[in-house]
Design an enzyme around this catalytic site. Structure first.
Site, mmCIF file in Angstrom:
data_model
loop_
_atom_site.group_PDB
_atom_site.id
_atom_site.type_symbol
_atom_site.label_atom_id
_atom_site.label_comp_id
_atom_site.label_asym_id
_atom_site.label_seq_id
_atom_site.Cartn_x
_atom_site.Cartn_y
_atom_site.Cartn_z
ATOM 1 N N ILE A 58 0.964 -1.104 -0.116
ATOM 2 C CA ILE A 58 0.041 0.009 -0.038
ATOM 3 C C ILE A 58 0.792 1.129 -0.015
ATOM 4 O O ILE A 58 1.811 1.222 0.757
ATOM 5 C CB ILE A 58 -0.967 0.074 1.176
ATOM 6 C CG1 ILE A 58 -1.834 0.990 0.962
ATOM 7 C CG2 ILE A 58 -0.316 -0.066 2.469
ATOM 8 C CD1 ILE A 58 -3.246 0.769 2.036
ATOM 9 N N GLU A 92 2.345 -7.337 6.674
ATOM 10 C CA GLU A 92 3.595 -7.208 7.241
ATOM 11 C C GLU A 92 3.886 -5.678 7.284
ATOM 12 O O GLU A 92 3.514 -5.067 6.233
ATOM 13 C CB GLU A 92 4.709 -7.857 6.578
ATOM 14 C CG GLU A 92 4.803 -9.260 6.965
ATOM 15 C CD GLU A 92 3.780 -10.171 5.790
ATOM 16 O OE1 GLU A 92 3.620 -11.368 6.110
ATOM 17 O OE2 GLU A 92 3.508 -9.580 4.955
ATOM 18 N N TYR A 104 -2.980 1.106 10.801
ATOM 19 C CA TYR A 104 -3.410 -0.391 10.871
ATOM 20 C C TYR A 104 -4.245 -0.644 12.349
ATOM 21 O O TYR A 104 -5.128 -1.276 12.459
ATOM 22 C CB TYR A 104 -2.372 -1.411 10.579
ATOM 23 C CG TYR A 104 -1.810 -1.280 9.211
ATOM 24 C CD1 TYR A 104 -2.401 -0.899 8.124
ATOM 25 C CD2 TYR A 104 -0.351 -1.431 9.446
ATOM 26 C CE1 TYR A 104 -2.096 -0.900 6.942
ATOM 27 C CE2 TYR A 104 0.366 -1.368 7.841
ATOM 28 C CZ TYR A 104 -0.477 -1.021 6.796
ATOM 29 O OH TYR A 104 -0.071 -0.952 5.624
#
Length: 136
Positions: A58, A92, A104
């Site tokens: 991303i 990860e 996250y």
């Protein structure tokens, strides 16, 4: 592809090659771009394996960081993964990438493990945090 490659080079210290991106245009992969005025400002690459979505990459343009573009891409990837019947997402993240870890965690991901020496880091290696979010 040129805009994605440029964004990848701007966004990562060890960018993916064009070949790696091309390999993601196969069954089981999902790719989304955040676009404005025909310019790619961000992207996400997900791999579906059985019932698990794996966030592989991303990236948002450095000038957009901290303005919600990454969260928008992540939320889109999460919603699409749920719609496609996935039960969780795993990823990860570099241990030093505090902004991403906070993003996250803010979306509900929790650390489930570590991968020692996972990322290249100059002459050495950097650990990765493995994070997951269950949808059900």
């Amino acid at each position: 592809m040129a805009q994605v490659m440029e964004l990848e080079r701007l966004g990562h210290s060890h960018p993916w090659s064009e070949g790696i991106f091309r390999d993601c245009f196969k069954d089981g992969y999902r790719l989304w771009a955040l676009e404005q005025d025909h310019r790619v400002l961000g992207f996400a690459v997900i791999n579906y394996l059985f019932d698990e979505a794996h966030l592989l990459n991303i990236c948002v343009h450095p000038q957009l960081r901290g303005q919600g573009a990454g969260r928008q891409l992540l939320q889109h990837a999460l919603a699409e993964s749920v719609k496609d019947g996935m039960v969780c997402m795993i990823l990860e993240v570099r241990d030093s990438n505090r902004a991403a870890i906070e993003l996250y965690a803010g979306e509900g991901f929790r650390e489930i493990g570590r991968r020692r020496g996972y990322y290249p880091d100059g002459p050495g290696r950097e650990d990765a945090r493995v994070m997951a979010l269950r949808f059900t």
